[in-house]
Every structure is written in C-alpha cells, then in structure tokens.
Design an enzyme around this catalytic site. Structure first.
Site, PDB file in Angstrom:
ATOM      1  N   LYS A  41       0.849  -1.181   0.000  1.00 24.89           N
ATOM      2  CA  LYS A  41       0.000   0.000   0.000  1.00 24.89           C
ATOM      3  C   LYS A  41       0.884   1.230   0.000  1.00 24.89           C
ATOM      4  CE  LYS A  41      -3.425   2.808   0.561  1.00 24.89           C
ATOM      5  NZ  LYS A  41      -2.555   3.887   0.026  1.00 24.89           N
ATOM      6  N   LYS A  65       7.245   3.486   7.074  1.00 31.04           N
ATOM      7  CA  LYS A  65       6.147   4.314   7.574  1.00 31.04           C
ATOM      8  C   LYS A  65       5.038   3.448   8.184  1.00 31.04           C
ATOM      9  CE  LYS A  65       5.334   7.947   5.156  1.00 31.04           C
ATOM     10  NZ  LYS A  65       4.846   8.948   4.171  1.00 31.04           N
ATOM     11  N   LYS A  77       5.014   1.626  -3.794  1.00 35.15           N
ATOM     12  CA  LYS A  77       4.883   2.941  -4.418  1.00 35.15           C
ATOM     13  C   LYS A  77       4.766   2.745  -5.919  1.00 35.15           C
ATOM     14  CE  LYS A  77       5.037   7.256  -2.819  1.00 35.15           C
ATOM     15  NZ  LYS A  77       4.362   7.712  -1.593  1.00 35.15           N
TER      16      LYS A  77
END
Length: 381
Positions: A41, A65, A77
């Site tokens: 994601k 993150k 990404k």
C-alpha cells in the site's frame, strides 16, 4: 537489469513491475518493497522526472512508515513518467492502471501522491471496476479524501508540537517556516496557526513569502484556493524571496514539505530553526541529518512526521467495500494520538542511544519488519 538488482537488499524490493504503452506514451513502474506485515500500500505519483530508483526509495519509506506507525500493511509505491498538467493525463493514468490489473488490488492498493488528486483515485477505481483498487476517493463516492481534508499536514503540525514539548519548549508564539504550500504544506500551516505558532514564511514554485511578524494564514489559504501556487505573489504583503531561501530564515520550526533531497549538508549548516519536521518524503540527505544532529537540531523524520496520511489510509482500507464512510473526527483524533506518541518515542530513543532521529526511527521500523519476516520464514539467517 543490473540497475534494478542494485536496488535490492535483505528487506526488498520484492517486486518491480515496469509497464509501457505505445498508444498513449505511458511509461511507469510499480515497486512493492516488503509485504511481511501486510499487502502493498502506498501512493501513486505522476511526474515527468519519475525514475525506478526514486520509486524504489519511496517504497522503502512506505515500508518504514507502516511499520513505524505499527499498522499492518506493506511498503509500495507507483510512479508514472508523465506531466500531470497534460491534456491526456487521464488516458495515461487509465493505461497505467490497466497495465497493472494483475497487481491492483490483489498485491497493491493505490493511494495519492504528487501530481494526483482524489478524482484520480476515482478513475483508478472506475478503470478496474473495483472499489478496492484505490483509497483517497472523493466524499461523493463514499471515500476518505484525506488530501482534501489535510490529514497529513495536520499530523505534521501535531508532530511539531510533540517535538517542541520534547525540546522543552512550546509552539505557542514560535516562528514557523513551511516549505511547500501544497496538500501537506498548506494543512500544516493551518494547524500550526491553530496551535499558536506564527507562520513567518511559506514557499511555492513562485517564490518564498516572508514576514518576520507572521503571515495571515487564513488569507493565504483563501488565496491558495483561488490562485494555487501563485498565492504567495497575490498576498500583497511581506517580502518575496527566491524559493529555497526560506530554509535559512530565522525560525524556531522548519517544515520542509515540498520535494526530496532539498536539504544537503551545506544547507543543514545554515538552517537556523531548532526543530525540523519533515513533511515531505526524503527532504534531508543522510549527511544533512548528521550535521543537524551535531548542531543540536531536533529532527522528526519523514516517515514519522508525515504518517498521518497512512493512518487515514488505514481507516479508508477498512472501509473500501463498506457502505459507511470513515468518521473524519475519529481519523483526526487517531492521527493526533499516533503522531504525538511516535514522535516522542523516536526522539527519546535517539537521545538515549546517541543516534540521529532517522537512525532511531529506522531501527524501530526494521525491528518490526524483521520480526514479521522471521515469523513467516522470510528472513535469511
């Protein structure tokens, strides 16, 4: 191929998918970095300068993150090498997601990044005929438009407040500089103003607007809604400087919320702020991080400070197939709590271990990812 192989280490990436289409001229890449803690994601960006290496770096940031926020998704990404202002942008976007139909949403769920908007998230869903293909869709489609709500920038300001408390000071009355007045920067400026800081400078591609007595943030936000980046020229007060000069202005808090690699060692030596809160991904280079640490500057790393968007995305992921929208008040409350908690934890770890904040944050994230990899038999002993 050798360049792609050079990107790989013990953490990832697990999958690099390059796609193109001669009819539309589309060229793009999806990088799925590490899925030990969950499916891939991360945001999808559109820029003429997109490269595989850039997307891979950003996918790794997403791995950290998600792990840093202790949410169970994996880093990924996507990037499209195209001009987001071009008239054929929608055709290029549709071509890109069609080419990745085997990956979306089975291995990767798209979010929003540079050059894309909530409407583009709706286009991704429409092209693939699946509400689960993207998050960040408009409110009218039942989505959580976190860019429109300014969730990430709100979280950056909350992290700044926590960093100020760690440093034994307060945001109230502090002078803040915000580089970038886009989706993240404008929301950060708004929340900093609400928390009592004086926003003395903001910048866009049109220049850096500076007033040592403080800018009228409400007026700037209204101008941004009308004129976009040109708001700094339309303001009619303060002093307009060259973009980049804002990084060296007298201030207590600096929020780089524009592009990556804008602060190198030389710029870091000239930064006057005592607190740097990274609103953008990868705004400081490793040598700059060491310079800032040596000078006693408190730095909140990017994947800690700007993780408000992933907290909101976590809500949106849960609601992808639901008839009910996530509650914005619950999202903002969760973002505030998570940003403050994580900022305090990372800064305390950096202080106790004598490392930079980035090193402390990466160590925390890697411990969590490695634990998941070991449990799944993915870690090579």
């Amino acid at each position: 191929m050798s360049d792609v192989l050079a990107l790989m280490d013990e953490w990832g990436p697990e999958r690099v998918v390059c796609v193109s289409d001669t009819r539309t001229g589309m060229r793009g890449v999806l990088v799925i970095d590490n899925t030990a803690r969950g499916m891939g994601k991360g945001g999808m960006r559109m820029s003429p300068a997109v490269t595989v290496a850039e997307v891979a770096r950003l996918a790794r940031v997403m791995t950290y993150k998600w792990a840093g926020a202790d949410l169970f998704f994996g880093g990924a990404k996507a990037g499209i090498a195209a001009d987001p202002a071009a008239p054929d942008r929608e055709a290029v976007l549709r071509s890109f997601v069609r080419a990745l139909a085997r990956e979306i949403p089975s291995r990767y769920v798209a979010g929003l990044d540079m050059g894309l908007t909530e409407r583009d998230a709706a286009i991704v869903q429409d092209e693939l005929g699946d509400r689960g293909a993207a998050v960040g869709t408009p409110h009218a489609l039942g989505g959580m438009p976190y860019d429109e709500l300014g969730v990430t920038g709100f979280g950056v300001a909350e992290a700044a407040d926590a960093a100020a408390a760690h440093a034994g000071t307060s945001l109230r009355g502090a002078r803040a500089v915000v580089q970038g007045f886009g989706a993240v920067g404008h929301a950060a400026a708004r929340r900093l103003d609400e928390l009592g800081a004086a926003v003395v400078a903001v910048s866009t591609a049109h220049g850096a607007l500076h007033d040592p007595d403080g800018l009228d943030v409400g007026r700037l936000l209204a101008l941004r809604a009308e004129a976009g980046d040109a708001a700094v020229r339309e303001y009619g007060g303060g002093r307009l400087l060259e973009t980049g000069a804002e990084l060296r202005l007298p201030a207590d808090v600096l929020v780089p919320a524009a592009l990556q690699d804008v602060i190198d060692a030389r710029t870091a030596a000239a930064v006057q702020a005592k607190i740097v809160v990274e609103g953008a991904n990868l705004p400081t280079r490793p040598d700059a991080q060491r310079v800032l640490a040596a000078r006693g500057v408190t730095v909140v790393p990017d994947f800690v400070a700007n993780a408000g968007g992933v907290v909101a995305a976590g809500f949106a992921m849960d609601a992808r197939y639901s008839a009910f929208r996530p509650d914005p008040d619950a999202v903002f409350a969760a973002v505030s709590a998570k940003m403050r908690e994580n900022t305090a934890r990372v800064l305390a770890a950096a202080r106790d271990r004598g490392t930079t904040a980035h090193e402390a944050a990466v160590a925390l994230a890697q411990r969590r990812v490695r634990a998941a990899m070991e449990l799944k038999g993915r870690w090579r002993r």
